[in-house]
Design an enzyme around this catalytic site. Structure first.
Site, PDB file in Angstrom:
ATOM      1  N   GLY A  53       0.814  -1.212   0.000  1.00 25.26           N
ATOM      2  CA  GLY A  53       0.000   0.000   0.000  1.00 25.26           C
ATOM      3  C   GLY A  53       0.844   1.256   0.000  1.00 25.26           C
ATOM      4  O   GLY A  53       2.015   1.224  -0.364  1.00 25.26           O
ATOM      5  N   HIS A 112       4.678   2.204  -7.879  1.00 27.09           N
ATOM      6  CA  HIS A 112       3.715   1.087  -7.934  1.00 27.09           C
ATOM      7  C   HIS A 112       2.864   1.189  -9.197  1.00 27.09           C
ATOM      8  O   HIS A 112       2.575   0.179  -9.840  1.00 27.09           O
ATOM      9  CB  HIS A 112       2.764   1.133  -6.718  1.00 27.09           C
ATOM     10  N   SER A 143       7.586   4.482  -0.421  1.00 27.83           N
ATOM     11  CA  SER A 143       6.502   4.837   0.512  1.00 27.83           C
ATOM     12  C   SER A 143       7.093   5.491   1.757  1.00 27.83           C
ATOM     13  O   SER A 143       6.419   6.262   2.446  1.00 27.83           O
ATOM     14  CB  SER A 143       5.716   3.591   0.911  1.00 27.83           C
TER      15      SER A 143
END
Ligand code: PAF
Length: 275
Positions: free
Chosen positions: A29, A35, A185
């Site tokens: 995530g 991504h 991230s």
């Protein structure tokens, strides 16, 4: 876009896909353009693209950032939808790890006893555990991983090879922001001072890239060029290696890479350059 939360839901979706080619992008995530580039490659090469979003507890050490790892599920789902993902697998920890005493995987020593593996005990074992579970459930034809996590990519390729898994592992290029910092991230942890310090990493990569264009092949010289740019940072490692992660003297095209990891405050940042 299907949102699949349980293994039963995933299995019945997977069974409905019959002869379609399946691309798989595993993620934890906090999706960013890196991504999205994996998703876009998967969409280009497959009929169906499945993304998993799961912050995998078994790959975090006790003193690592599992609890504060960035989580923004609504935004992630929106990004997946806009990117044309066919289905997102969003399991709970209980769903994926129903037993506290299960078969675990030991990654090969030579690829693991150095770099991230030596600094993060058990990390790659946890990565392999979750990735193999995903592979067995999703049964993808192609799976997409960023080259930024170079050691992870090489260890996953080795697992696929050693366990005779019928899956193509596709390593995708590192994506960078407008100042050339590799997207991650964890960049979210950097305040402006830390971010400015972090820009020494792409400077090191640029220095190395120029040296290689100028025909430099000596691995120690290349490391020195990078280290010169990184001198104000806490460098965990900055080494030229081959694809077995063994140190080499002379770089060879497509067979060598420079691995960099630095610490800025409590944040570890990775980058690398594939020759
Ligand atoms: O690279 C990552 O984000 C993770 O290590 C992965 C492959 C999704 C496994 O949890």
């Amino acid at each position: 876009m299907f949102i699949l939360k349980t293994i039963d839901e995933l299995k019945s979706y997977r069974n409905s896909l019959e002869n379609k080619t399946i691309g798989f992008v595993p993620t934890m995530g906090a999706l960013h353009k890196g991504h999205l580039s994996l998703i876009s490659k998967s969409k280009e090469q497959n009929d169906v693209s499945i993304v998993s979003i799961f912050v995998n507890p078994t790959q975090f050490g006790e003193n690592e950032d599992f609890s504060k790892y960035p989580r923004n599920i609504n935004k992630d789902l929106e990004l997946c939808k806009i990117s044309g993902v066919s289905a997102v697998f969003l399991p709970s920890t209980e769903e994926l790890y129903p037993s506290s005493d299960e078969v675990i995987l030991i990654p090969p020593k030579n690829l693991t006893n150095k770099f991230e593996g030596s600094l993060r005990d058990g990390h790659f074992s946890g990565v392999l555990r979750v990735v193999l579970k995903f592979f067995n459930l999703i049964k993808p034809h192609n799976a997409y991983f960023g080259k930024k996590d170079a050691q992870q990519l090489l260890i996953i390729k080795k697992m696929v090879n050693d366990l005779f898994l019928d899956i193509n592992i596709i390593g995708c290029p590192i994506l960078r922001d407008s100042n050339n910092l590799a997207l991650s991230s964890r960049n979210i942890y950097l305040d402006s001072t830390a971010y400015n310090k972090a820009l020494q990493i792409p400077k090191a990569i640029e220095g190395v890239s120029k040296a290689v264009l100028g025909k430099e092949i000596n691995a120690r010289v290349i490391e020195k060029i990078a280290l010169k740019e990184l001198k104000e940072l806490d460098v965990d490692y900055c080494n030229v290696v081959d694809l077995n992660l063994d140190s080499i003297e002379v770089i060879k095209e497509k067979e060598s890479l420079l691995l960099i990891a630095v610490r800025i405050d409590n944040t570890r940042l990775l980058d690398n350059f594939w020759f």
